[in-house]
Design a protein around this motif. Structure first.
Motif, PDB file in Angstrom:
ATOM      1  N   MET A  32      59.776  39.812  35.793  1.00 47.18           N
ATOM      2  CA  MET A  32      61.343  39.906  35.400  1.00 47.18           C
ATOM      3  C   MET A  32      62.189  40.969  36.261  1.00 47.18           C
ATOM      4  N   ASN A  33      63.240  40.551  36.878  1.00 52.44           N
ATOM      5  CA  ASN A  33      63.829  41.632  37.868  1.00 52.44           C
ATOM      6  C   ASN A  33      64.405  42.579  36.967  1.00 52.44           C
ATOM      7  N   LEU A  34      64.586  43.693  37.703  1.00 47.53           N
ATOM      8  CA  LEU A  34      64.965  44.915  37.120  1.00 47.53           C
ATOM      9  C   LEU A  34      66.230  45.037  36.669  1.00 47.53           C
ATOM     10  N   PHE A  35      67.363  44.524  37.126  1.00 47.05           N
ATOM     11  CA  PHE A  35      68.582  44.227  36.401  1.00 47.05           C
ATOM     12  C   PHE A  35      69.363  43.031  36.690  1.00 47.05           C
ATOM     13  N   SER A  36      69.926  42.552  35.529  1.00 46.02           N
ATOM     14  CA  SER A  36      70.594  41.164  35.638  1.00 46.02           C
ATOM     15  C   SER A  36      71.943  41.593  34.911  1.00 46.02           C
ATOM     16  N   LEU A  37      73.197  41.580  35.531  1.00 39.61           N
ATOM     17  CA  LEU A  37      74.216  41.778  34.753  1.00 39.61           C
ATOM     18  C   LEU A  37      74.700  40.999  33.588  1.00 39.61           C
ATOM     19  N   PRO A  38      74.607  39.446  33.738  1.00 44.58           N
ATOM     20  CA  PRO A  38      74.685  38.872  32.416  1.00 44.58           C
ATOM     21  C   PRO A  38      73.647  39.170  31.443  1.00 44.58           C
ATOM     22  N   ARG A  39      72.520  39.489  31.683  1.00 45.22           N
ATOM     23  CA  ARG A  39      71.487  39.861  30.768  1.00 45.22           C
ATOM     24  C   ARG A  39      71.794  41.104  30.079  1.00 45.22           C
TER      25      ARG A  39
ATOM     26  N   VAL B 105      64.811  41.185  28.083  1.00 49.01           N
ATOM     27  CA  VAL B 105      65.198  42.118  29.091  1.00 49.01           C
ATOM     28  C   VAL B 105      64.310  43.179  29.618  1.00 49.01           C
ATOM     29  N   SER B 106      65.083  43.818  30.811  1.00 49.55           N
ATOM     30  CA  SER B 106      63.953  44.842  31.557  1.00 49.55           C
ATOM     31  C   SER B 106      63.923  46.303  30.649  1.00 49.55           C
ATOM     32  N   ASN B 107      63.157  46.955  31.025  1.00 49.75           N
ATOM     33  CA  ASN B 107      63.094  48.294  30.236  1.00 49.75           C
ATOM     34  C   ASN B 107      64.283  49.359  30.937  1.00 49.75           C
ATOM     35  N   PHE B 108      64.668  48.788  31.956  1.00 48.62           N
ATOM     36  CA  PHE B 108      65.765  49.702  32.721  1.00 48.62           C
ATOM     37  C   PHE B 108      67.070  49.025  32.150  1.00 48.62           C
ATOM     38  N   GLU B 109      67.271  48.001  31.617  1.00 49.58           N
ATOM     39  CA  GLU B 109      68.459  47.685  31.051  1.00 49.58           C
ATOM     40  C   GLU B 109      68.332  47.988  29.496  1.00 49.58           C
ATOM     41  N   ARG B 110      67.322  48.281  28.943  1.00 51.01           N
ATOM     42  CA  ARG B 110      67.289  48.897  27.664  1.00 51.01           C
ATOM     43  C   ARG B 110      67.537  50.214  27.920  1.00 51.01           C
ATOM     44  N   LEU B 111      67.109  50.848  28.675  1.00 46.76           N
ATOM     45  CA  LEU B 111      67.333  52.310  28.867  1.00 46.76           C
ATOM     46  C   LEU B 111      68.992  52.576  29.175  1.00 46.76           C
ATOM     47  N   LEU B 112      69.415  51.888  30.066  1.00 40.36           N
ATOM     48  CA  LEU B 112      70.838  52.112  30.494  1.00 40.36           C
ATOM     49  C   LEU B 112      71.797  51.612  29.304  1.00 40.36           C
ATOM     50  N   SER B 113      71.391  50.755  28.523  1.00 43.70           N
ATOM     51  CA  SER B 113      72.342  50.235  27.380  1.00 43.70           C
ATOM     52  C   SER B 113      72.366  51.578  26.314  1.00 43.70           C
ATOM     53  N   ARG B 114      71.321  51.989  26.014  1.00 42.12           N
ATOM     54  CA  ARG B 114      71.448  53.034  24.800  1.00 42.12           C
ATOM     55  C   ARG B 114      71.806  54.489  25.567  1.00 42.12           C
ATOM     56  N   TYR B 115      71.349  54.531  26.980  1.00 44.94           N
ATOM     57  CA  TYR B 115      71.894  55.738  27.422  1.00 44.94           C
ATOM     58  C   TYR B 115      73.586  55.895  27.460  1.00 44.94           C
ATOM     59  N   LEU B 116      73.984  54.611  27.669  1.00 44.83           N
ATOM     60  CA  LEU B 116      75.690  54.591  27.562  1.00 44.83           C
ATOM     61  C   LEU B 116      76.041  54.820  26.321  1.00 44.83           C
ATOM     62  N   ILE B 117      75.383  54.228  25.358  1.00 45.61           N
ATOM     63  CA  ILE B 117      75.986  54.156  23.837  1.00 45.61           C
ATOM     64  C   ILE B 117      75.957  55.683  23.217  1.00 45.61           C
ATOM     65  N   SER B 118      74.684  56.272  23.546  1.00 53.44           N
ATOM     66  CA  SER B 118      74.526  57.486  22.917  1.00 53.44           C
ATOM     67  C   SER B 118      75.004  58.767  23.792  1.00 53.44           C
ATOM     68  N   GLY B 119      75.597  58.518  24.994  1.00 50.88           N
ATOM     69  CA  GLY B 119      75.726  59.373  25.836  1.00 50.88           C
ATOM     70  C   GLY B 119      77.132  59.468  26.146  1.00 50.88           C
ATOM     71  N   PRO B 120      77.684  59.167  27.260  1.00 47.61           N
ATOM     72  CA  PRO B 120      79.146  58.835  27.499  1.00 47.61           C
ATOM     73  C   PRO B 120      80.068  58.422  26.756  1.00 47.61           C
ATOM     74  N   LEU B 121      79.730  57.103  26.328  1.00 46.49           N
ATOM     75  CA  LEU B 121      80.451  56.360  25.232  1.00 46.49           C
ATOM     76  C   LEU B 121      80.485  57.192  23.951  1.00 46.49           C
ATOM     77  N   PHE B 122      79.640  57.830  23.492  1.00 49.61           N
ATOM     78  CA  PHE B 122      79.685  58.434  22.272  1.00 49.61           C
ATOM     79  C   PHE B 122      80.580  59.572  22.185  1.00 49.61           C
ATOM     80  N   TYR B 123      80.508  60.155  23.553  1.00 47.40           N
ATOM     81  CA  TYR B 123      81.442  61.191  23.842  1.00 47.40           C
ATOM     82  C   TYR B 123      82.687  61.048  23.944  1.00 47.40           C
ATOM     83  N   VAL B 124      83.211  59.902  24.405  1.00 44.72           N
ATOM     84  CA  VAL B 124      84.724  59.253  24.725  1.00 44.72           C
ATOM     85  C   VAL B 124      84.979  58.970  22.990  1.00 44.72           C
ATOM     86  N   TYR B 125      84.288  58.354  22.431  1.00 47.61           N
ATOM     87  CA  TYR B 125      84.556  57.797  20.978  1.00 47.61           C
ATOM     88  C   TYR B 125      84.753  59.139  20.004  1.00 47.61           C
ATOM     89  N   PHE B 126      83.855  60.026  20.150  1.00 45.76           N
ATOM     90  CA  PHE B 126      84.095  61.402  19.347  1.00 45.76           C
ATOM     91  C   PHE B 126      85.266  62.124  19.532  1.00 45.76           C
TER      92      PHE B 126
END
Length: 251
Positions: A1-8, A91-112
């Motif tokens: 499985m490739n490291l990153f796919s935008l639709p996925r 999905v790849s592990n990179f996509e898993r990490l990036l998704s939850r990094y964004l949700i718990s980090g930058p996006l959570f800060y903007v939301y808060f």
């Protein structure tokens, strides 16, 4: 499985956002009610100049809420039943990490920040209606707010690593591990200074040398961009460790 796919990644991100967002919204509702009660209780006995309650409420809300959210962001990976669905996602592990990094980090800060601004508006008018006074309104450019924001965004990645590595009590174990790491670094630095500059210290446990040792090593005098590069390198290094730890869990 490739490291990153935008639709996925988009499908994964929307799924994670729906799952985690529901939990965050429920916790936000409870925290808002608790914050309003704290605000009103404090303003009931205040006289004189309006206090800057936002410095405490914003700081505690962001650090506690953000770190708790981050420490639980990978809870399904450690769950005895949910982990099977987690591992079978295409999905790849990179996509898993990036998704939850964004949700718990930058996006959570903007939301808060957005939710806290709304909280300040409600708290102000509610306090004026009940007590005829209100605290100083929220200032995003306040040095304390900015400092806490930078501290959260910088240390969030460490808590994220702990959420991946530890299977239970992630935030507590991460805090203990980080404290132990800092103590170990201080001990190594302490011993190294005594080995290198032994003759300049009156005793083994002296805090400062008798005379300044003849060395040009002074990190405080380095240009600011060097400090920024070092901090960025450490940040990316912790993210890389989080990624490799995620791969180990999949194996």
């Amino acid at each position: 499985m490739n490291l990153f796919s935008l639709p996925r990644f988009q499908r994964l991100f929307l799924n994670d956002l729906q799952t985690q967002g529901r939990k965050i919204l429920m916790a936000s509702a409870g925290a808002t009610i608790f914050g309003l009660l704290t605000y009103l209780m404090f303003m009931t006995g205040v006289s004189g100049d309006a206090p800057r309650l936002y410095q405490w409420l914003f700081s505690l809300g962001l650090l506690i809420g953000g770190f708790v959210t981050t420490s639980m962001i990978f809870s399904d990976m450690h769950h005895p039943v949910e982990r099977f669905f987690y591992l079978t996602q295409p999905v790849s592990n990179f996509e898993r990490l990036l998704s939850r990094y964004l949700i718990s980090g930058p996006l959570f800060y903007v939301y808060f920040v957005a939710i806290y601004f709304l909280f300040e508006v409600i708290a102000k008018y509610l306090s004026l209606f009940i007590t005829d006074q209100a605290a100083h309104f929220f200032e995003f450019n306040d040095p304390i707010v900015q400092g806490v924001s930078h501290a959260y965004l910088a240390s969030h990645v460490v808590v994220l690593l702990g959420a991946i590595y530890f299977r239970s009590y992630c935030l507590i174990k991460t805090s203990v591990a980080l404290a132990g790491f800092c103590v170990a670094c201080i001990a190594v630095f302490w011993v190294s200074m005594r080995i290198i500059f032994w003759d300049y210290f009156p005793s083994l446990f002296a805090i400062a040398p008798v005379d300044e040792p003849p060395t040009s090593f002074n990190p405080a005098a380095w240009p600011g961009y060097i400090h920024t590069m070092i901090q960025l390198a450490l940040y990316l290094w912790v993210l890389f460790i989080a990624y490799t730890s995620l791969q180990d869990h999949e194996a």
